[in-house]
Motif scaffolding. Structure first.
Motif, mmCIF file in Angstrom:
data_model
loop_
_atom_site.group_PDB
_atom_site.id
_atom_site.type_symbol
_atom_site.label_atom_id
_atom_site.label_comp_id
_atom_site.label_asym_id
_atom_site.label_seq_id
_atom_site.Cartn_x
_atom_site.Cartn_y
_atom_site.Cartn_z
ATOM 1 N N SER A 39 0.981 -1.195 -0.093
ATOM 2 C CA SER A 39 0.029 -0.016 -0.132
ATOM 3 C C SER A 39 0.893 1.260 0.087
ATOM 4 O O SER A 39 0.566 2.347 -0.765
ATOM 5 N N LYS A 40 2.136 1.134 0.842
ATOM 6 C CA LYS A 40 2.885 2.244 0.852
ATOM 7 C C LYS A 40 3.673 2.635 -0.743
ATOM 8 O O LYS A 40 3.790 3.671 -0.831
ATOM 9 N N ALA A 41 3.918 1.531 -1.113
ATOM 10 C CA ALA A 41 4.703 1.363 -2.501
ATOM 11 C C ALA A 41 3.873 2.073 -3.409
ATOM 12 O O ALA A 41 4.401 2.753 -4.324
ATOM 13 N N MET A 42 2.640 1.795 -3.343
ATOM 14 C CA MET A 42 1.402 2.258 -4.319
ATOM 15 C C MET A 42 1.430 3.873 -4.009
ATOM 16 O O MET A 42 1.369 4.590 -5.148
ATOM 17 N N TYR A 43 1.383 4.307 -2.899
ATOM 18 C CA TYR A 43 1.344 5.764 -2.557
ATOM 19 C C TYR A 43 2.559 6.176 -3.009
ATOM 20 O O TYR A 43 2.559 7.241 -3.823
ATOM 21 N N VAL A 44 3.699 5.647 -2.910
ATOM 22 C CA VAL A 44 5.069 6.377 -3.413
ATOM 23 C C VAL A 44 5.044 6.291 -4.956
ATOM 24 O O VAL A 44 5.403 7.450 -5.538
ATOM 25 N N LEU A 45 4.485 5.395 -5.460
ATOM 26 C CA LEU A 45 4.461 5.171 -6.930
ATOM 27 C C LEU A 45 3.453 6.320 -7.589
ATOM 28 O O LEU A 45 4.002 7.046 -8.545
ATOM 29 N N CYS A 46 2.613 6.649 -6.903
ATOM 30 C CA CYS A 46 1.445 7.687 -7.286
ATOM 31 C C CYS A 46 2.191 9.050 -7.045
ATOM 32 O O CYS A 46 1.804 9.880 -8.045
ATOM 33 N N LEU A 86 -10.948 -8.869 -15.693
ATOM 34 C CA LEU A 86 -10.323 -8.158 -16.548
ATOM 35 C C LEU A 86 -11.153 -7.167 -17.474
ATOM 36 O O LEU A 86 -10.807 -6.094 -17.541
ATOM 37 N N ARG A 87 -12.372 -7.674 -17.703
ATOM 38 C CA ARG A 87 -13.487 -6.632 -18.350
ATOM 39 C C ARG A 87 -13.819 -5.643 -17.405
ATOM 40 O O ARG A 87 -13.922 -4.449 -18.058
ATOM 41 N N GLN A 88 -14.023 -5.890 -16.151
ATOM 42 C CA GLN A 88 -14.554 -4.866 -15.397
ATOM 43 C C GLN A 88 -13.347 -3.809 -14.878
ATOM 44 O O GLN A 88 -13.614 -2.683 -14.883
ATOM 45 N N VAL A 89 -12.018 -4.345 -14.925
ATOM 46 C CA VAL A 89 -11.187 -3.404 -14.607
ATOM 47 C C VAL A 89 -10.968 -2.607 -15.693
ATOM 48 O O VAL A 89 -10.689 -1.346 -15.608
ATOM 49 N N GLN A 90 -11.085 -3.036 -16.911
ATOM 50 C CA GLN A 90 -10.645 -2.078 -17.995
ATOM 51 C C GLN A 90 -11.622 -1.132 -18.159
ATOM 52 O O GLN A 90 -11.304 -0.218 -18.583
ATOM 53 N N GLN A 91 -13.070 -1.750 -17.813
ATOM 54 C CA GLN A 91 -13.903 -0.528 -18.160
ATOM 55 C C GLN A 91 -13.881 0.396 -17.210
ATOM 56 O O GLN A 91 -14.217 1.613 -17.448
ATOM 57 N N LEU A 92 -13.579 0.256 -15.794
ATOM 58 C CA LEU A 92 -13.453 0.805 -14.979
ATOM 59 C C LEU A 92 -12.261 1.906 -15.204
ATOM 60 O O LEU A 92 -12.157 3.400 -14.778
ATOM 61 N N LEU A 93 -11.255 1.593 -15.530
ATOM 62 C CA LEU A 93 -9.960 2.426 -16.009
ATOM 63 C C LEU A 93 -10.743 3.304 -17.160
ATOM 64 O O LEU A 93 -10.334 4.602 -17.294
ATOM 65 N N LEU A 133 1.470 4.663 -15.788
ATOM 66 C CA LEU A 133 1.726 5.091 -14.203
ATOM 67 C C LEU A 133 2.608 5.987 -13.764
ATOM 68 O O LEU A 133 2.330 6.681 -12.889
ATOM 69 N N THR A 134 3.719 6.022 -14.338
ATOM 70 C CA THR A 134 4.590 6.951 -14.160
ATOM 71 C C THR A 134 4.339 8.319 -14.924
ATOM 72 O O THR A 134 5.169 9.428 -14.707
ATOM 73 N N THR A 135 3.456 8.402 -15.450
ATOM 74 C CA THR A 135 2.999 9.983 -16.235
ATOM 75 C C THR A 135 1.600 10.424 -15.643
ATOM 76 O O THR A 135 0.976 9.496 -15.092
ATOM 77 N N SER A 136 1.601 11.529 -16.390
ATOM 78 C CA SER A 136 0.213 12.184 -15.530
ATOM 79 C C SER A 136 -0.897 11.461 -16.392
ATOM 80 O O SER A 136 -1.991 11.231 -15.578
ATOM 81 N N ASP A 137 -0.973 10.812 -17.534
ATOM 82 C CA ASP A 137 -2.036 10.141 -17.996
ATOM 83 C C ASP A 137 -2.403 8.991 -17.043
ATOM 84 O O ASP A 137 -3.574 8.507 -17.162
ATOM 85 N N GLY A 138 -1.603 8.432 -16.444
ATOM 86 C CA GLY A 138 -2.009 7.118 -15.623
ATOM 87 C C GLY A 138 -2.379 7.714 -13.992
ATOM 88 O O GLY A 138 -2.527 6.707 -13.294
#
Lengths: 348, 363
Positions: A51-58, A108-115, A153-158
């Motif tokens: 969870s912390k790593a995801m926060y740092v990633l963002c 997969l379908r639901q995640v893609q749709q949500l994204l 993920l490492t850009t503003s688009d993500g």
């Protein structure tokens, strides 16, 4: 501490043949104290790190660290996912942590749709918890971190993708923490399992508790074979289907399988349920067979299934599960005087 | 394959071979006959036919684990269905004059372990899974043409388990357990979070849906699996709960063709001891009493169908099989025991094989 743990583990690997005979109550206590509690706690720790790593990633864009944290948290779950009693089975937790197999690709379908929709309710834990179990756990997070478009993920688009991934990781952290707390509770399932009582709904006698432990291992082995190995390896028709493997995107298929075997082995060893030296030797040999197979499968799963030596090793893993199921589900049960429940535990 | 032990001992093979069907029926009338799938002490699977005193009349080998059995006097045949997700059903002659015939499920289908004959014995029906579509079907087999599969009806749900023919002879009732499985994943349950169990009434003549009954939405993880019909034509059912183990929803209920469905209230202690698992349901000979079993909780309960409350609670380790005898029920266990409950007077017996989940009384 670590050195001590390593020595301890080595000792255990060679110990079963001369294992001390301990009482059923001690077996139960040891299962909880030496395996279930530390391993559920380790899962909680790894998901907190994730969870912390995801926060740092963002915040800072450290993708590699987040991907590594994913692998560590997922394999920490791999060691305990067969503990299908108590807290893991409350609130649909096992499906929320990992909805797999997902035969129709719902997740997969639901995640893609949500994204695609950048659904803001998915980027908060309470919002996420209202959604399908398939978008709440490791399967969804794997797609976020390793699936098509992960580079953003490492850009503003993500930004949304990352926020959603962070919510999933936080959700996993919460669930893992609840599971660890459930097992740590001195008046909870740990007490009922280790000090069974006729007044309890779940564990009335020591025999029932031991049956539960042995049943978890036996069913865990069956589940690994039926849902994690057999679906993707080549069978009668000769065609492998590596995309049916868990975590093929993140190349965690084999680490996860190893974690599954590792968890099962640790519970068997740490609980000392196998007291018969000859049986202990056979169990050790079956796990050694699995270890030997794991040593051969070094490529990502898509390549492994096309390489004759690695494909044969994957088949060997199946054989190891068959051996273990016979040894644990039948022979160990008989040795302990347990009922494997011919008329029960089978959903019929 | 058949071993007519008791008969061979008492009367010799010639006697059995020369029995006309009418005489055999008379024999049944005087001496109840029961059938069950079993596991032998050597770990092999089979089915057994036994007299009411527990004498083994015959035993048949099965290629794998069997489940329920159905018998038709009119067809002169019994059928053992493979336990799910099995792919065989074995048609046998209860009197051992003809060799058994093995049916194999067609491509894309497997058996669920239960089925019935039509009243005239000309058709055999079996609950099956169309596993690619995750839909239940009733496979239809022509008993007059070597049990050729001639078609199927939908069950209007996923994971059908037991099916019965209502006393009107034209209505099926099917318990759609709601659980999706697929042979690629063994017995793994794939849709616990989205289960949708139901009891459906289906017209035997054209497969049309007459009615579909569901419990309240909060109970969607309560898998409805086994049934028996009482004297008032209420369909009693027993459930297995797939939700959180700390929850203990009621597990026994009934449905009617008028569209009523409800769970009855069992006392907390009794409910707790069922362990969220009912393994079989049977009706007494007069249809006034319903018996249910939990091999998980080692519990047997007899329920007054009119009062809708339990009248007897007994324990039997791993007890599951239930069948009515003249005065009560016989119950069998996965430990090889047979006892009588709720008015059945018989000594407790121990066999050298283990009983599967269901016991059938012939006739």
């Amino acid at each position: 501490m670590r050195i001590f743990a390593a020595i301890f583990a080595t000792f255990l690997l060679v110990a079963p043949a001369s294992a001390q005979i301990i009482s059923p109550s001690e077996m139960l206590r040891s299962s909880v104290t030496n395996f279930i509690r530390p391993q559920t706690k380790a899962f909680a720790t790894r998901t907190a790190e994730l969870s912390k790593a995801m926060y740092v990633l963002c915040e800072n864009g450290d993708l590699t660290a987040a991907q590594e944290a994913f692998a560590k948290a997922a394999t920490a779950y791999g060691r305990i996912e067969f503990l299908r009693v108590g807290p893991l089975m409350e609130d649909n937790r096992s499906d929320r942590i990992l909805f797999f197999p997902d035969r129709k690709g719902i997740g997969l379908r639901q995640v893609q749709q949500l994204l695609a929709e950048a659904d803001p309710t998915a980027a908060t834990v309470p919002g996420l918890q209202q959604k399908s179990v398939a978008v709440q756990g490791f399967g969804a997070l794997e797609f976020v971190l390793f699936g098509t478009g992960f580079e953003t993920l490492t850009t503003s688009d993500g930004a949304f993708r990352c926020a959603y991934g962070a919510a999933v990781a936080k959700n996993l952290e919460e669930i893992a923490s609840d599971i660890a707390a459930g097992w740590a509770d001195p008046d909870g399932i740990a007490k009922r399992l280790t000090q069974p009582d006729p007044a309890y709904a779940d564990y009335r006698t020591t025999t029932e508790s031991l049956e539960a432990i042995v049943g978890l291992v036996s069913h865990g082995i069956e589940a690994v074979r039926d849902t994690r190995i057999n679906p993707f390896i080549a069978k009668g028709d000769g065609k492998a289907n590596p995309k049916l493997a868990l975590f093929w995107r993140s190349n965690q298929t084999l680490p996860m399988l190893k974690a599954n075997f590792d968890g099962l082995r640790r519970l068997i060893e740490l609980s000392s349920v196998v007291t018969d030296p000859a049986l202990a030797e056979e169990v050790t040999a079956a796990f050694a067979r699995a270890d030997a197979a794991f040593a051969v499968v070094t490529s990502p799963v898509e390549e492994a299934v096309t390489d004759p030596a690695q494909a044969a090793a994957l088949n060997d893993l199946v054989i190891a599960t068959q051996d273990l199921q016979r040894l644990i589900g039948e022979e160990l049960s008989a040795t302990l005087g347990l009922s494997v429940g011919f008329s029960s535990l089978d959903g019929d | 394959m058949w071993q007519r032990r008791a008969f061979l001992k008492s009367a010799g093979a010639g006697f059995l071979a020369s029995l006309a069907p009418r005489q055999l029926l008379a024999l049944e009338a005087n001496d109840l006959v029961f059938a069950s799938s079993i596991q032998t002490s050597a770990g092999k699977y089979g089915a057994v036919l036994m007299g009411e005193r527990g004498d083994v009349i015959s035993m048949i080998d099965l290629p794998d684990r069997g489940h329920d059995i159905t018998i038709s006097r009119e067809a002169g045949r019994g059928v053992v269905f493979a336990r799910q997700p099995g792919t065989f059903a074995l048609v046998f002659d209860p009197f051992g004059n003809e060799a058994p015939q093995t049916l194999t499920s067609v491509e894309g289908r497997h058996f669920f372990g239960h089925g019935v004959f039509s009243p005239d014995g000309r058709l055999l029906y079996a609950t099956e899974s169309d596993f690619e579509a995750a839909q239940g079907v009733i496979g239809i087999y022509d008993a007059t043409d070597s049990y050729r599969r001639i078609g199927e009806f939908p069950t209007y749900g996923t994971g059908p388990h037991e099916m019965l023919l209502m006393p009107d002879g034209v209505t099926f009732v099917v318990a759609n357990g709601g659980i999706e499985t697929h042979p690629d994943y063994g017995r793994a349950e794939l849709n616990i979070d989205t289960m949708d169990p139901s009891v459906v009434f289906i017209d035997r003549r054209d497969g049309k849906l007459i009615g579909q009954l569901r419990l309240e939405a909060g109970l969607h993880q309560l898998s409805i699996r086994h049934m028996a019909v009482d004297v008032q034509n209420r369909v009693w059912f027993g459930c297995q709960y797939k939700g959180a183990p700390s929850e203990t929803p009621q597990l026994i209920g009934y449905a009617t063709m008028d569209g009523e469905i409800r769970l009855i209230e069992l006392p907390t202690d009794t409910l707790r001891d069922l362990r969220n698992y009912v393994g079989s349901v049977a009706a007494s000979t007069d249809g006034s009493t319903i018996a249910v079993s939990s091999p998980e909780g080692d519990l047997l309960i007899a329920i007054d169908a009119e009062q809708k409350r339990p009248v007897l609670v007994e324990t039997l380790r791993n007890g599951c099989g239930l069948a009515a005898d003249q005065t009560g029920f016989i119950a069998t266990s996965g430990k090889g025991e047979m006892i009588g409950i709720a008015g059945a007077e018989r000594p407790q017996q121990q066999f050298d094989f283990l009983f599967d989940n269901h016991m059938l009384r012939l006739g």
